[in-house]
Design an enzyme around this catalytic site. Structure first.
Site, PDB file in Angstrom:
ATOM      1  N   HIS A  81      -5.385  -3.112  -2.666  1.00 40.83           N
ATOM      2  CA  HIS A  81      -5.013  -2.010  -3.799  1.00 40.83           C
ATOM      3  C   HIS A  81      -5.069  -2.856  -5.150  1.00 40.83           C
ATOM      4  CE1 HIS A  81      -4.245   1.146  -0.841  1.00 40.83           C
ATOM      5  NE2 HIS A  81      -3.669   0.069  -0.387  1.00 40.83           N
TER       6      HIS A  81
ATOM      7  N   SER B 152       0.839  -1.233  -0.050  1.00 39.11           N
ATOM      8  CA  SER B 152       0.057   0.067  -0.049  1.00 39.11           C
ATOM      9  C   SER B 152       0.871   1.154   0.002  1.00 39.11           C
ATOM     10  CB  SER B 152      -1.077  -0.020   1.119  1.00 39.11           C
ATOM     11  OG  SER B 152      -0.254  -0.118   2.412  1.00 39.11           O
TER      12      SER B 152
ATOM     13  N   LYS C  17     -12.033   0.997  -1.990  1.00 43.05           N
ATOM     14  CA  LYS C  17     -10.982   1.420  -2.901  1.00 43.05           C
ATOM     15  C   LYS C  17     -11.339   1.460  -4.325  1.00 43.05           C
ATOM     16  CE  LYS C  17      -7.645   1.112   0.846  1.00 43.05           C
ATOM     17  NZ  LYS C  17      -6.878   0.114   1.474  1.00 43.05           N
TER      18      LYS C  17
HETATM   19  C1  LIG Z   1      -6.919  -0.147   3.058  1.00 40.74           C
HETATM   20  C2  LIG Z   1      -6.402  -1.375   3.450  1.00 40.74           C
HETATM   21  C3  LIG Z   1      -6.951  -2.311   4.438  1.00 40.74           C
HETATM   22  C4  LIG Z   1      -8.100  -1.896   5.123  1.00 40.74           C
HETATM   23  O1  LIG Z   1      -9.261  -1.788   4.442  1.00 40.74           O
HETATM   24  P1  LIG Z   1     -10.541  -1.052   4.677  1.00 40.74           P
HETATM   25  O2  LIG Z   1     -11.587  -1.263   4.129  1.00 40.74           O
HETATM   26  O3  LIG Z   1      -9.823   0.346   4.621  1.00 40.74           O
HETATM   27  O4  LIG Z   1     -10.585  -1.039   6.361  1.00 40.74           O
HETATM   28  C5  LIG Z   1      -6.352  -3.567   4.524  1.00 40.74           C
HETATM   29  N1  LIG Z   1      -5.354  -3.778   3.903  1.00 40.74           N
HETATM   30  C6  LIG Z   1      -4.827  -3.261   2.851  1.00 40.74           C
HETATM   31  C7  LIG Z   1      -3.495  -3.559   2.515  1.00 40.74           C
HETATM   32  C8  LIG Z   1      -5.143  -1.856   2.415  1.00 40.74           C
HETATM   33  O5  LIG Z   1      -4.573  -0.948   1.886  1.00 40.74           O
END
Ligand SMILES: *Cc1c(COP(=O)(O)O)cnc(C)c1O
Length: 394
Positions: A210, A182, A242
């Site tokens: 992502h 990320s 996302k």
């Molecule tokens: C954003 C993210 C999460 C968390 O997801 P949410 O739905 O925002 O709680 C988990 N793992 C990774 C790698 C992320 O980038």
């Protein structure tokens, strides 16, 4: 002195330290929907820090689905899934995601953070081993701590380091990795990890927050992009906040794993289900993600354009071909200065500092989305060019 220190839990000192280390965080108050052109305190900015990679968060069809869903199912989920909160749209979305990913069964959760807690705490406990890439997302780390399993952090994407740790692993072994990392935007080597998992009777779990929707011809994420499947990656976590532009997350796995989560995963059991209308909106996102393939093509183009431009400026890019394009600065204070210089020029990027990233690797984290235009990427590059000159003068 000491008694006054303990009387406020030492909060004053902690906060002061945070400020003095240039690690203090501040939230910007957004006055517009998520889109490249956003408004903050009455001013317009061009933003490059959203994870809304496909530009669906403000898509008219997704908005329409959310309100249609609310008309039909109301707003609140009402109770946990196991009590009376499991509605038709939740179920439909689980079926649609299972079909799309090719996994036996899918379980919806309220967030990616909770999905990772759910999987790891339900599958591992004392005596088991979690093998964990050093740059994994904080939620995977927290999940490991909560599970009570032995923790073994291997060097980033380093199969030799992983092999060594696997040799010393006990009990059930789970290798957990981000798909797309990320903060760096690089990719986990799934074929190598899967082969090591097989050879060591371990399972492989990929958190593709992502990558899902962004990578792969069909948008199936890193698993699709690297030609992997459910035999290689036993557990796939995807998030909906996302690339889907909505909220929530899912776990795709075998029927037996999903049933285990339903029975034993506390972050699934002890929380109210998310609004059914949200699941209904996510069904529309899933349809758009499959049909509007131009969004992934647009992203690929913008990433190429940005990298070529940034390389021409001599910027310190990482080896990433994903929409996550960090520029490593190193020093936290300098990173903040650069971000604020860009902000003065109307460009928003994230200043990412420790502890989110390792010490001395503070960076500007730029994310591109399908909603950006090529002209907007040029504006970003021009702004970076002028900041870089500013930085060289001092
Ligand atoms: C954003 C993210 C999460 C968390 O997801 P949410 O739905 O925002 O709680 C988990 N793992 C990774 C790698 C992320 O980038």
């Amino acid at each position: 002195m000491n008694s006054s220190l303990t009387s406020n839990f030492g909060l004053t000192e902690r906060l002061a330290k945070r400020r003095s280390e240039n690690l203090f965080r501040q939230r910007s108050l957004i006055e517009s929907p998520q889109q490249p052109e956003i408004q903050i305190e009455g001013k317009n900015y061009l933003a490059f820090l959203s994870n809304d990679y496909l530009g669906l968060a403000n898509h008219p069809q997704v908005i329409a689905a959310l309100s249609e869903g609310a008309q039909r199912w109301g707003v609140g989920g009402g109770a946990s899934h196991l009590v009376i909160g499991h509605s038709q749209p939740h179920h439909q979305l689980e079926l649609a995601l299972a079909e799309f990913t090719g996994y036996e069964r899918v379980l919806l959760l309220s967030s990616g953070y909770m999905a990772n807690l759910a999987v790891i705490t339900a599958l591992l406990s004392q005596g088991d081993t979690l093998l964990h890439d050093r740059l994994n997302h904080a939620s995977l780390l927290d999940a490991g701590l909560l599970s009570g399993a032995r923790f073994r952090r291997y060097l980033h994407k380093d199969t030799q380091s992983l092999t060594k740790h696997l040799a010393a692993a006990q009990g059930n072994r789970l290798i957990a990795t981000d798909g797309v990392f990320s903060m760096d935007g690089d990719l986990a080597p799934l074929p190598e990890l899967a082969a090591l998992a097989k050879a060591n009777k371990a399972w492989l779990m990929v958190d593709d927050a992502h990558g899902f929707g962004v990578l792969g011809k069909k948008g199936g994420g890193l698993v699709e992009a690297q030609g992997m499947g459910k035999e290689d990656v036993q557990i796939l976590v995807g998030t909906l906040g996302k690339s889907f532009g909505t909220a929530g997350a899912f776990v795709a796995a075998s029927n037996e794993v999903i049933e285990t989560l339903i029975q034993f995963a506390r972050p699934y059991i002890y929380t109210t289900s998310s609004p059914p209308a949200l699941a209904y909106a996510s069904l529309t996102s899933l349809k758009l993600l499959q049909e509007e393939t131009w969004r992934r093509e647009q992203l690929t183009q913008l990433v190429k354009q940005f990298r070529a431009g940034a390389q021409a400026l001599g910027l310190n890019l990482l080896a990433s071909n994903t929409p996550i394009q960090p520029i490593i600065v190193g020093d936290s204070a300098k990173t903040l200065v650069l971000a604020s210089q860009l902000r003065q020029k109307g460009i928003l990027v994230a200043a990412i500092r420790p502890p989110t990233v390792p010490k001395a690797t503070a960076r500007l984290r730029i994310t591109l989305t399908a909603a950006h235009t090529s002209q907007q990427v040029d504006l970003l590059l021009n702004a970076l060019a002028s900041c870089k000159l500013g930085a060289n003068h001092d």
